[in-house]
Design a protein around this motif. Sequence first.
Motif, PDB file in Angstrom:
ATOM      1  N   ARG A 233       0.828  -1.211   0.000  1.00 34.81           N
ATOM      2  CA  ARG A 233       0.000   0.000   0.000  1.00 34.81           C
ATOM      3  C   ARG A 233       0.861   1.260   0.000  1.00 34.81           C
ATOM      4  O   ARG A 233       0.494   2.273  -0.599  1.00 34.81           O
ATOM      5  CB  ARG A 233      -0.909  -0.018   1.223  1.00 34.81           C
ATOM      6  CG  ARG A 233      -1.744   1.222   1.314  1.00 34.81           C
ATOM      7  CD  ARG A 233      -2.873   1.059   2.259  1.00 34.81           C
ATOM      8  NE  ARG A 233      -3.409   2.347   2.616  1.00 34.81           N
ATOM      9  CZ  ARG A 233      -4.441   2.517   3.410  1.00 34.81           C
ATOM     10  NH1 ARG A 233      -5.041   1.470   3.929  1.00 34.81           N
ATOM     11  NH2 ARG A 233      -4.881   3.702   3.685  1.00 34.81           N
ATOM     12  N   VAL A 236       1.599   2.046  -3.508  1.00 38.82           N
ATOM     13  CA  VAL A 236       0.367   2.374  -4.250  1.00 38.82           C
ATOM     14  C   VAL A 236      -0.075   3.787  -3.852  1.00 38.82           C
ATOM     15  O   VAL A 236      -0.402   4.618  -4.708  1.00 38.82           O
ATOM     16  CB  VAL A 236      -0.743   1.323  -3.970  1.00 38.82           C
ATOM     17  CG1 VAL A 236      -2.090   1.789  -4.501  1.00 38.82           C
ATOM     18  CG2 VAL A 236      -0.361  -0.016  -4.593  1.00 38.82           C
ATOM     19  N   TYR A 243      -3.383   0.530  -7.934  1.00 37.53           N
ATOM     20  CA  TYR A 243      -4.071  -0.093  -6.800  1.00 37.53           C
ATOM     21  C   TYR A 243      -4.411  -1.563  -7.067  1.00 37.53           C
ATOM     22  O   TYR A 243      -4.403  -2.394  -6.157  1.00 37.53           O
ATOM     23  CB  TYR A 243      -5.345   0.691  -6.460  1.00 37.53           C
ATOM     24  CG  TYR A 243      -6.215  -0.008  -5.451  1.00 37.53           C
ATOM     25  CD1 TYR A 243      -5.769  -0.173  -4.133  1.00 37.53           C
ATOM     26  CD2 TYR A 243      -7.439  -0.546  -5.807  1.00 37.53           C
ATOM     27  CE1 TYR A 243      -6.539  -0.849  -3.206  1.00 37.53           C
ATOM     28  CE2 TYR A 243      -8.216  -1.225  -4.884  1.00 37.53           C
ATOM     29  CZ  TYR A 243      -7.756  -1.384  -3.589  1.00 37.53           C
ATOM     30  OH  TYR A 243      -8.509  -2.070  -2.687  1.00 37.53           O
ATOM     31  N   SER A 244      -4.688  -1.881  -8.350  1.00 34.74           N
ATOM     32  CA  SER A 244      -5.082  -3.264  -8.684  1.00 34.74           C
ATOM     33  C   SER A 244      -3.997  -4.272  -8.278  1.00 34.74           C
ATOM     34  O   SER A 244      -4.269  -5.464  -8.158  1.00 34.74           O
ATOM     35  CB  SER A 244      -5.381  -3.389 -10.185  1.00 34.74           C
ATOM     36  OG  SER A 244      -4.257  -2.960 -10.921  1.00 34.74           O
ATOM     37  N   GLN A 246      -2.265  -4.016  -5.411  1.00 39.09           N
ATOM     38  CA  GLN A 246      -2.017  -3.972  -3.949  1.00 39.09           C
ATOM     39  C   GLN A 246      -2.457  -5.251  -3.246  1.00 39.09           C
ATOM     40  O   GLN A 246      -3.582  -5.723  -3.404  1.00 39.09           O
ATOM     41  CB  GLN A 246      -2.757  -2.785  -3.325  1.00 39.09           C
ATOM     42  CG  GLN A 246      -2.429  -2.630  -1.835  1.00 39.09           C
ATOM     43  CD  GLN A 246      -3.223  -1.520  -1.180  1.00 39.09           C
ATOM     44  OE1 GLN A 246      -3.318  -0.426  -1.731  1.00 39.09           O
ATOM     45  NE2 GLN A 246      -3.780  -1.790  -0.021  1.00 39.09           N
ATOM     46  N   GLY A 251      -6.223  -4.446   0.189  1.00 36.44           N
ATOM     47  CA  GLY A 251      -5.978  -4.799  -1.211  1.00 36.44           C
ATOM     48  C   GLY A 251      -6.469  -6.213  -1.452  1.00 36.44           C
ATOM     49  O   GLY A 251      -7.507  -6.608  -0.929  1.00 36.44           O
ATOM     50  N   LYS A 252      -5.695  -6.984  -2.205  1.00 38.11           N
ATOM     51  CA  LYS A 252      -6.117  -8.356  -2.522  1.00 38.11           C
ATOM     52  C   LYS A 252      -5.429  -9.378  -1.626  1.00 38.11           C
ATOM     53  O   LYS A 252      -4.336  -9.132  -1.125  1.00 38.11           O
ATOM     54  CB  LYS A 252      -5.776  -8.664  -3.986  1.00 38.11           C
ATOM     55  CG  LYS A 252      -6.672  -7.893  -4.939  1.00 38.11           C
ATOM     56  CD  LYS A 252      -6.278  -8.080  -6.378  1.00 38.11           C
ATOM     57  CE  LYS A 252      -7.210  -7.237  -7.254  1.00 38.11           C
ATOM     58  NZ  LYS A 252      -6.615  -6.908  -8.541  1.00 38.11           N
TER      59      LYS A 252
END
Length: 319
Positions: A233, A236, A243-244, A246, A251-252
């Motif tokens: 993060r 980002v 962000y995709s 993160q 995030g993911k």
Amino acid sequence: MSTLVFLEHHDGELQKGPLGVLGKAASLGGEVAGAIVGAGGSALAPDAGRHGAAKVWVAEDAALEAPLPQPRVDVLAKIVETGGYDTVLFAASVLASDVAAGLAARLEAGVNWDLVDLVDDGGRLVGKRPALGDSVLVDVAWKGTPAIGIVRAGTFEPAETGGEAEVAQAPVELEDFSTRATMLEQAHEEQAGPSIEDADVIVAGGRGLGGPENFALVEELAKALGGAVAATRAVVDAGWYPYSAQVGQTGKSVSPKLYVACGISGAIQHKVGMQSSNVIVAINKDGNAPIFEYSDLGVVGDLHQVVPKLTELVREKRG
Ligand SMILES: Cc1cc2nc3c(=O)[nH]c(=O)nc-3n(C[C@H](O)[C@H](O)[C@H](O)COP(=O)(O)OP(=O)(O)OC[C@H]3O[C@@H](n4cnc5c(N)ncnc54)[C@H](O)[C@@H]3O)c2cc1C
């Protein structure tokens, strides 16, 4: 159990995540079906069969072409009603999570998310869900039906253990309010190689890279390993990476076979998104960085020297 799995597809391919969930559902026994909503569903049904679906519902109405959640909620709600499914499973993604939440609201059903395992406990489905920063696994179940579950990305590897599936046309009766939204534009991020949700190998970069231009080091290593690039993060937020990519609490969550963390301190909020990776390798110049506490292999050194060398060695090894 009779289970329906939402089979998300893009660019003419079923996604790896839901195929893995399908295989897991099939291994638990009972009746297992898949739902493919949107253009090209019939052509993808045989693939769903090979991955464990005994039956595949397809809905190819023109109104379903754009990947919008609400029309998919209508279609799935009808399939659940028609087929009498007591369980509906999703593999986590932005679209699948939206659809699952909408379906839960529509059917007044309960949803458990971030599941990392599913077990049959004497005929009752029980999910395993990490809690308290992934430090414990809790058992979760459902009071009513259908039981709706969202499985963490990358949890189950797809396997071709199935056969031929019966194909059925799903009823498409869309609510007025479901067609109010239209997709004006869809942009795809240019990306070479797999997405971080699908990748077996992830190379992640953090603030230790020193600047956005140094993400090239991470990208080169990811390319050499055939993997995807992720980010913390901190980078980002600094605008160094989208962000995709993160990974972490906001995030993911990912579980690749190999996660290489470059210049990442290993804060708890990052850890919760990647600690279920099979093998974690950390490269950090600070031997006391928290990431080393949960890495399988650690290199204490300057990433600007270590990463290019590693990339070179991987290239040599792979020819
Ligand atoms: C509510 C909340 C949610 C959050 N969600 C997330 C999330 O989803 N994902 C996430 O990642 N974070 C998240 N964070 C932020 C998190 O707390 C950390 O701040 C962040 O993960 C730190 O990112 P980093 O490791 O890149 O940077 P830093 O913590 O600054 O670490 C940089 C590391 O690089 C090392 N380093 C420096 N130079 C070199 C070099 N030349 N060679 C090798 N190593 C070097 C340093 O020793 C250091 O360990 C969240 C925070 C909060 C409060």
